[in-house]
Design an enzyme around this catalytic site. Structure first.
Site, PDB file in Angstrom:
ATOM      1  N   MET A  38       6.749   4.835   0.521  1.00  0.00           N
ATOM      2  CA  MET A  38       6.675   5.658   1.723  1.00  0.00           C
ATOM      3  C   MET A  38       5.962   4.875   2.828  1.00  0.00           C
ATOM      4  O   MET A  38       4.779   5.088   3.106  1.00  0.00           O
ATOM      5  CB  MET A  38       5.960   6.987   1.457  1.00  0.00           C
ATOM      6  N   PRO A  39       6.690   3.948   3.460  1.00  0.00           N
ATOM      7  CA  PRO A  39       6.079   3.154   4.518  1.00  0.00           C
ATOM      8  C   PRO A  39       5.671   4.032   5.699  1.00  0.00           C
ATOM      9  O   PRO A  39       6.390   4.950   6.080  1.00  0.00           O
ATOM     10  CB  PRO A  39       7.159   2.153   4.916  1.00  0.00           C
ATOM     11  N   HIS A  40       4.498   3.718   6.245  1.00  0.00           N
ATOM     12  CA  HIS A  40       3.979   4.458   7.386  1.00  0.00           C
ATOM     13  C   HIS A  40       2.899   3.620   8.051  1.00  0.00           C
ATOM     14  O   HIS A  40       2.373   2.688   7.452  1.00  0.00           O
ATOM     15  CB  HIS A  40       3.387   5.803   6.933  1.00  0.00           C
ATOM     16  N   ALA A  41       2.620   3.967   9.285  1.00  0.00           N
ATOM     17  CA  ALA A  41       1.554   3.311  10.024  1.00  0.00           C
ATOM     18  C   ALA A  41       0.725   4.389  10.702  1.00  0.00           C
ATOM     19  O   ALA A  41       1.010   5.588  10.571  1.00  0.00           O
ATOM     20  CB  ALA A  41       2.134   2.330  11.051  1.00  0.00           C
ATOM     21  N   TYR A  92       0.806  -1.227   0.000  1.00  0.00           N
ATOM     22  CA  TYR A  92       0.000   0.000   0.000  1.00  0.00           C
ATOM     23  C   TYR A  92       0.834   1.270   0.000  1.00  0.00           C
ATOM     24  O   TYR A  92       0.351   2.326  -0.381  1.00  0.00           O
ATOM     25  CB  TYR A  92      -0.947   0.027   1.216  1.00  0.00           C
TER      26      TYR A  92
END
Length: 147
Positions: A64-67, A55
């Site tokens: 752009m990894p994020h949580a 995603y």
């Protein structure tokens, strides 16, 4: 604006990584070391990937990894990892990924300006071509100083 968040301490370069998990883990190191995120943040990213797929792969060559804020984001922060050989994130249209920008946002609004600046950078084809070819931190800093 980006150069306030992406300085030499938050930029890393490497030749290659074994897989997308190593890329995400490596990109998180500057934020983990400063306490901007916790280990739970990485766990949440990996869990979301299993649920939703890649995603956070936004465009060809860019992830752009994020949580979510409550999943271990303690403060606003960015880090950037440039992977010379690229890595597969299993994103059919966007692999291989060469630039991994880890984003940490402790709430739902403090990161809006950062996202806007990143969007400007990511949509500038000339700047991105230079970023993909950058060979050192100074070259990366010189590119992002305009955003």
């Amino acid at each position: 604006m980006l150069n306030q968040w992406l300085n030499a301490d938050h930029i890393q370069l490497c030749d290659e990584v074994a897989d997308w998990r190593e890329a995400v883990t490596l990109s998180a190191q500057p934020l983990l070391q400063r306490g901007t995120i916790t280990d739970d943040y990485l766990t949440a990213i990996f869990h979301q990937y299993q649920t939703l797929g890649p995603y956070f792969v936004l465009a060809p060559g860019i992830a752009m990894p994020h949580a979510r804020p409550e999943e271990g984001a303690r403060a606003l922060g960015l880090s950037l990892l440039k992977i010379n050989q690229g890595v597969r994130f299993h994103s059919e249209d966007n692999d291989p990924v060469f630039i991994v920008v880890m984003l940490s946002a402790p709430d739902s609004s403090s990161h809006i300006e950062l996202i806007s600046s990143l969007a400007e950078l990511f949509s500038d084809n000339e700047a991105m071509a230079k970023l993909f070819k950058a060979e050192n931190k100074q070259q990366i800093e010189d590119i992002i100083t305009n955003y």
